[in-house]
Design a protein around this motif. Structure first.
Motif, mmCIF file in Angstrom:
data_model
loop_
_atom_site.group_PDB
_atom_site.id
_atom_site.type_symbol
_atom_site.label_atom_id
_atom_site.label_comp_id
_atom_site.label_asym_id
_atom_site.label_seq_id
_atom_site.Cartn_x
_atom_site.Cartn_y
_atom_site.Cartn_z
ATOM 1 N N VAL A 28 5.837 2.749 3.194
ATOM 2 C CA VAL A 28 4.393 2.886 3.018
ATOM 3 C C VAL A 28 4.093 4.237 2.375
ATOM 4 C CG1 VAL A 28 2.170 3.013 4.232
ATOM 5 C CG2 VAL A 28 3.866 1.338 4.930
ATOM 6 N N ALA A 56 0.770 -1.353 0.178
ATOM 7 C CA ALA A 56 0.979 -0.051 0.809
ATOM 8 C C ALA A 56 0.148 1.029 0.134
ATOM 9 C CB ALA A 56 2.458 0.314 0.779
ATOM 10 N N THR A 85 1.907 -4.962 5.172
ATOM 11 C CA THR A 85 2.088 -4.592 3.764
ATOM 12 C C THR A 85 3.412 -5.098 3.213
ATOM 13 O OG1 THR A 85 3.079 -2.449 4.295
ATOM 14 C CG2 THR A 85 0.693 -2.501 3.958
#
Length: 99
Positions: A28, A56, A85
């Motif tokens: 992320v 992300a 994500t």
């Protein structure tokens, strides 16, 4: 005397990319420390790190926007968003079916 050519070793994980998912941030790019986002230390240190995917990137931008507006981020909500994500409509999250 062996005259055969050595065969190069093949990866046992052909679906894995060159760089594995970051164990700290999950690719992320940020993590929460005491409710505040900080950049992934592995990425900042120059370790091998995958670029964040579009989901992300949206999550990171949203988290920084919420912090700028003074809104406290719940760690459980951030962790759930970070997990989501990793999935997309092409590769959806597997859910258990109720019977």
């Amino acid at each position: 005397m062996q005259t055969e050519l050595a065969v190069p070793a093949q990866s046992y994980l052909p679906f894995a990319g060159d760089v594995r998912r970051c164990f700290e941030c999950g690719d992320v790019g940020i993590v929460l420390r005491d409710g505040f986002p900080v950049g992934c230390w592995r990425k900042n240190a120059g370790a091998g790190h995958n670029p964040p995917n579009p989901a992300a990137t949206v999550l990171t931008r949203t988290v920084w926007n919420l912090v700028k507006r003074g809104i406290v981020i719940q760690p459980q909500h951030f962790e759930l968003a970070a997990i989501l994500t990793r999935h997309s409509s092409a590769r959806p999250f597997q859910r258990e079916r109720e019977m």
